[in-house]
Design an enzyme around this catalytic site. Sequence first.
Site, PDB file in Angstrom:
ATOM      1  N   THR A 167       0.869  -1.175   0.000  1.00 23.09           N
ATOM      2  CA  THR A 167       0.000   0.000   0.000  1.00 23.09           C
ATOM      3  C   THR A 167       0.902   1.221   0.000  1.00 23.09           C
ATOM      4  O   THR A 167       2.039   1.135   0.433  1.00 23.09           O
ATOM      5  CB  THR A 167      -0.853   0.022   1.301  1.00 23.09           C
ATOM      6  OG1 THR A 167      -1.600  -1.172   1.390  1.00 23.09           O
ATOM      7  CG2 THR A 167      -1.796   1.210   1.360  1.00 23.09           C
ATOM      8  N   ARG A 186     -12.746  -8.875  -1.334  1.00 18.35           N
ATOM      9  CA  ARG A 186     -12.261  -8.395  -0.018  1.00 18.35           C
ATOM     10  C   ARG A 186     -11.782  -6.943  -0.135  1.00 18.35           C
ATOM     11  O   ARG A 186     -10.994  -6.603  -1.008  1.00 18.35           O
ATOM     12  CB  ARG A 186     -11.105  -9.292   0.451  1.00 18.35           C
ATOM     13  CG  ARG A 186     -10.434  -8.851   1.755  1.00 18.35           C
ATOM     14  CD  ARG A 186      -9.165  -8.039   1.505  1.00 18.35           C
ATOM     15  NE  ARG A 186      -8.389  -7.821   2.725  1.00 18.35           N
ATOM     16  CZ  ARG A 186      -7.408  -6.940   2.817  1.00 18.35           C
ATOM     17  NH1 ARG A 186      -7.073  -6.180   1.789  1.00 18.35           N
ATOM     18  NH2 ARG A 186      -6.744  -6.798   3.947  1.00 18.35           N
ATOM     19  N   THR A 201      -0.280   1.295   6.317  1.00 16.65           N
ATOM     20  CA  THR A 201       0.007   0.152   5.450  1.00 16.65           C
ATOM     21  C   THR A 201       0.084  -1.065   6.355  1.00 16.65           C
ATOM     22  O   THR A 201       0.274  -0.928   7.562  1.00 16.65           O
ATOM     23  CB  THR A 201       1.343   0.309   4.690  1.00 16.65           C
ATOM     24  OG1 THR A 201       2.407   0.406   5.644  1.00 16.65           O
ATOM     25  CG2 THR A 201       1.367   1.547   3.818  1.00 16.65           C
ATOM     26  N   GLY A 202      -0.052  -2.248   5.776  1.00 14.89           N
ATOM     27  CA  GLY A 202       0.044  -3.467   6.588  1.00 14.89           C
ATOM     28  C   GLY A 202      -1.297  -4.172   6.689  1.00 14.89           C
ATOM     29  O   GLY A 202      -2.212  -3.902   5.900  1.00 14.89           O
ATOM     30  N   GLY A 241      -4.656  -4.967   6.962  1.00 18.18           N
ATOM     31  CA  GLY A 241      -5.833  -4.103   7.032  1.00 18.18           C
ATOM     32  C   GLY A 241      -6.853  -4.547   8.054  1.00 18.18           C
ATOM     33  O   GLY A 241      -7.485  -3.719   8.719  1.00 18.18           O
TER      34      GLY A 241
HETATM   35  N1  GLY Z   1      -3.449  -2.238   4.228  1.00 19.68           N
HETATM   36  C1  GLY Z   1      -3.810  -2.765   2.982  1.00 19.68           C
HETATM   37  C2  GLY Z   1      -4.767  -3.863   3.042  1.00 19.68           C
HETATM   38  O1  GLY Z   1      -4.849  -4.580   4.030  1.00 19.68           O
HETATM   39  O2  GLY Z   1      -5.484  -4.038   2.072  1.00 19.68           O
END
Ligand code: GLY
Length: 371
Positions: free
Chosen positions: A221, A249, A272-273, A275
Amino acid sequence: MKKLNRREFVQTTTAVAAAAVGVPKTVFGQAPTMMTPKSARPCVVASSNGNRSKDADGVTCVAKAFKMMTGGADVLDALVAGVSIVELDPNQTGVGWSGLPDAEGVVQLDASCMHGPKKRAGAVAGIEGVRAPARVAQLVADETDHHLLVGKGAQDFARAMGIKIEEGLINENARKQWLEWKRRTDPLHYLSPKERAQAWYDAGIQMVREGLIDGEHFWGTINCDGVNPKGEICGVTTTSGLAWKIPGRAGDSPILGAGLYVDGDVGAAGSTGRGEANLYNLSSFLIVEEMRRGAHPKDAAMTALKRVAKNTIEKRLLNAKGQPNFGLSFYVLNAKGEYAGASMYEGTYAVCTEKGPETLKSDALYEGRPT
Ligand code: GLY
C-alpha cells in the site's frame, strides 16, 4: 418582544456579524467553516515506497508532492500526482495495476482520499481495469455526493469520468506469482473453508519468507499525507490490497478512519500493513483524535499500535513471543508540520521537507521481524 436566552443571543449576534462581513449562507442555512489563517512547516510523509518508485525524471512520490504543494498546487492534487508514480511503477507488486491479484488472478484495487480544508473525501474499493485508483477516489470526492463506490459501479463511474478501463489488466510478473501460488494451494480444495483460508494465508507468507514476494508488498500500500505552508492538510491511501485475497475483499485503505483519516484543523494519519487488524481498531481516526488531545504524532501512532497489539488475541495471529505476527505501520503529521512513521516492527518511511526527500527509520513497537 421575546427575551433571548444566552445561547439564542450568541447565535443571533454571530449571524448578524457574519452577514455584516458578507459570509455566504449554504443551502442548509449555516455559514461555511471559517478557516483561521495558519502556518505550518510544510512536509509530506508516506510509506517507504513513497521515496523508492521514480517517475521518468527520477523524482519520487514525496518529492513530487512536496514540490507541487509548495509551488501553490492544491495539497490533494499534489499527493494524488505523487502516489500515481508508485501506482504506475510496473515493479510495484503492492500498489496500482501491477499489484498482486486476488485468488482468481484478478487485480482489484482500493483507494481513498481526504481533503482537510474542503472537508470532503472519496474512495473506491475492488475496482478493476484501472491503473491508478487514487485519482478515481478523488473524482468520487469532487464529482459525487457519495464517499465510497465499489466493484463494477466504481469502474462504470471511472469510465464515465474519462478514465481508461483496460479489461484483464494484470502485470506479467504478478500473473506468474499468482500461478505459483495456485500451484502451491491446489491440493487444498479438499480442506474445510476455515483451514483453506488459513492455508491460503500461510502459502502467501511462505512465498514472502522464500523471497518470492517483497514482504512489504503482501499487504502493499502507499499512504501519503501532506501539509502546505498555509497549514492545509490532505491525505491519500492506495493499494492492490492483500495478495491472493478472496475476491471482493476490501481492506482498510478505502475505509475512512482506518486506512486514512484527515482533520483539517488537527492532522492526518494513514496506514500500510494488515488491514483487518487496523479495521478492528479504526487506528487512523484514533491517531488523529490523540493528536487533537495534544499528543505528538509519534505518541499518537504508538497508542494505536499498542491498541492493535492488545486486541490481537487469536493464536493464528500471534508469534512465539505472543506478539502480533504481522506488520502494520502508520504515517502521521499534524497541523504544525510535525511528523512520524511508526510500525509494529522495525521498518522505514518516507518524508520530504525543505531538506528534500529522505527515507527514515520508523519508531517500532517491537524489535526485529513479525515472525
Ligand atoms: N493495508 C492494505 C490492506 O490490508 O489491504
